[in-house]
Design a protein around this motif. Structure first.
Motif, PDB file in Angstrom:
ATOM      1  N   SER A 218       0.945  -0.934   0.085  1.00 19.31           N
ATOM      2  CA  SER A 218       0.000  -0.078  -0.298  1.00 19.31           C
ATOM      3  C   SER A 218       0.739   1.161   0.203  1.00 19.31           C
ATOM      4  CB  SER A 218      -0.813  -0.176   1.057  1.00 19.31           C
ATOM      5  OG  SER A 218      -1.894  -1.609   1.334  1.00 19.31           O
TER       6      SER A 218
ATOM      7  N   GLY B   6      -8.859  -1.256  -6.212  1.00 17.53           N
ATOM      8  CA  GLY B   6      -8.755  -2.716  -5.211  1.00 17.53           C
ATOM      9  C   GLY B   6      -7.818  -3.724  -5.635  1.00 17.53           C
TER      10      GLY B   6
ATOM     11  N   SER C 297      -3.497  -4.181  -5.722  1.00 22.67           N
ATOM     12  CA  SER C 297      -3.833  -3.490  -6.523  1.00 22.67           C
ATOM     13  C   SER C 297      -2.982  -2.932  -7.769  1.00 22.67           C
ATOM     14  CB  SER C 297      -3.176  -1.939  -5.670  1.00 22.67           C
ATOM     15  OG  SER C 297      -2.351  -1.743  -5.813  1.00 22.67           O
TER      16      SER C 297
ATOM     17  N   ALA D 108     -10.533   3.340   0.168  1.00 22.10           N
ATOM     18  CA  ALA D 108     -11.792   2.438  -1.180  1.00 22.10           C
ATOM     19  C   ALA D 108     -13.151   3.461  -0.886  1.00 22.10           C
ATOM     20  CB  ALA D 108     -12.029   1.224  -0.685  1.00 22.10           C
TER      21      ALA D 108
ATOM     22  N   SER E 196     -15.199   0.862   6.964  1.00 24.09           N
ATOM     23  CA  SER E 196     -14.461  -0.045   5.694  1.00 24.09           C
ATOM     24  C   SER E 196     -13.864  -1.544   6.069  1.00 24.09           C
ATOM     25  CB  SER E 196     -13.599   0.957   5.033  1.00 24.09           C
ATOM     26  OG  SER E 196     -13.035   0.566   4.135  1.00 24.09           O
TER      27      SER E 196
ATOM     28  N   ARG F 143     -12.465  -4.400   5.012  1.00 20.78           N
ATOM     29  CA  ARG F 143     -11.453  -4.454   3.706  1.00 20.78           C
ATOM     30  C   ARG F 143     -10.499  -3.678   3.654  1.00 20.78           C
ATOM     31  NH1 ARG F 143     -16.724  -6.345   1.101  1.00 20.78           N
ATOM     32  NH2 ARG F 143     -16.880  -8.603   0.537  1.00 20.78           N
ATOM     33  N   TYR F 144     -10.526  -2.705   3.468  1.00 25.38           N
ATOM     34  CA  TYR F 144      -9.790  -1.824   3.301  1.00 25.38           C
ATOM     35  C   TYR F 144      -9.229  -0.781   4.069  1.00 25.38           C
ATOM     36  CZ  TYR F 144     -11.090  -3.354  -1.359  1.00 25.38           C
ATOM     37  OH  TYR F 144     -11.584  -4.059  -1.945  1.00 25.38           O
TER      38      TYR F 144
ATOM     39  N   GLN G  90      -5.212  -1.211   4.523  1.00 25.45           N
ATOM     40  CA  GLN G  90      -4.887  -0.323   3.065  1.00 25.45           C
ATOM     41  C   GLN G  90      -4.884   1.208   3.285  1.00 25.45           C
ATOM     42  OE1 GLN G  90      -5.315  -2.302  -0.863  1.00 25.45           O
ATOM     43  NE2 GLN G  90      -5.690  -4.579   1.005  1.00 25.45           N
ATOM     44  N   ASP G  91      -5.822   1.492   3.544  1.00 25.57           N
ATOM     45  CA  ASP G  91      -6.108   2.577   3.356  1.00 25.57           C
ATOM     46  C   ASP G  91      -5.326   3.627   4.454  1.00 25.57           C
ATOM     47  OD1 ASP G  91      -8.162   2.701   1.685  1.00 25.57           O
ATOM     48  OD2 ASP G  91      -9.702   2.945   2.807  1.00 25.57           O
TER      49      ASP G  91
END
Lengths: 168, 168
Positions: free
Chosen positions: A95, A116, A141, B40, B86, B88-89, B92-93
């Motif tokens: 990421s 994503g 990604s 996301a 969120s 799932r993400y 990553q975010d």
């Protein structure tokens, strides 16, 4: 917005591109940016699949539910991770690498958007097939890139209710 | 290294700091950078705990196995995520937000280092206790920050064996 940080604020999701090739040296620069990311214990558990082949870009556009813009993009980069190299952190490291590439894009006159993939198995399977990525490699990604055909203003999304001082 | 991207290459892990306060406007700028990250579906599932209290910084230094430098740091930022916002993400975010803050630091005359927390439960529990972070909020990373007392050269870690053209 602090003017010293416009190189961050000007990163926006760019989905419209001109039909122009991304120069080879810019592809290299984007990869240099990705690999300049920090990684846990500096294990660098990443791999990058660059895609400029028109037929493959079109296949990727069909493989990702939000990937339509890839049919106009002149470059895609799949950011992958090797869980054997870093079981706990390959996704966080990937990421950071993805974000570096997104920030590098406007500095090179390019526009980009993060699509994503992980942890959605169906997206990963479809991309894996197009790019022949081995089963033991994760697909974090997909980045769609090109010379922009749209502009968006710099922005932060600063919100004071997300800030907690000296404790929650 | 492409000179247009030095704002990325000059980010290095800085663990030695001068005993100087980080100005309030720079703390705000770092948070603006974090919240300028992509997320996301733009759900922005992040929270940021800023720490300048000396006693709390010292407690964080003891709470993280690689956090000794926090006893000299004048600022820490815990990057948190709300999995309900969120599922799932959020991680990553939060990683993209963390990387934005790390890249903002040198542009503000600061040095920073990323301390991994998630997915290590023992680290998260120790930090949660010091900062009174609710159980439903995840702790992705802890960033140690200060005015640098060490310098490191810009670098990429570009490696051609991590690049795969038009397929693996």
């Amino acid at each position: 917005m602090d003017k010293r940080l416009d190189f961050i604020f000007r990163r926006r999701s760019i989905r419209q591109y001109q039909p122009k090739v991304v120069p080879k040296e810019d592809v290299k620069a984007l990869l240099e940016a990705g690999m300049a990311a920090p990684s846990a214990s500096n294990l660098q558990p990443w791999h990058f699949v660059t895609v400029t082949d028109r037929a493959k870009l079109n296949s990727l556009a069909a493989a990702h539910p939000y990937g339509k813009m890839l049919a106009q993009a002149s470059l895609a980069i799949a950011v992958c991770g090797d869980p054997k190299a870093s079981e706990r952190y390959w996704d966080q490291d990937g990421s950071a690498a993805t974000e570096n590439i997104l920030l590098a894009a406007p500095a090179l006159g390019l526009g980009a958007v993060w699509l994503g993939c992980h942890p959605r198995d169906e997206r990963k399977a479809a991309i894996r097939k197009v790019l022949e990525i081995p089963q033991n490699i994760e697909i974090l990604s997909l980045i769609s890139l090109g010379v922009p055909a749209e502009t968006k203003p710099s922005r932060t999304q600063y919100s004071p209710d997300r800030v907690h001082e000296d404790g929650w």
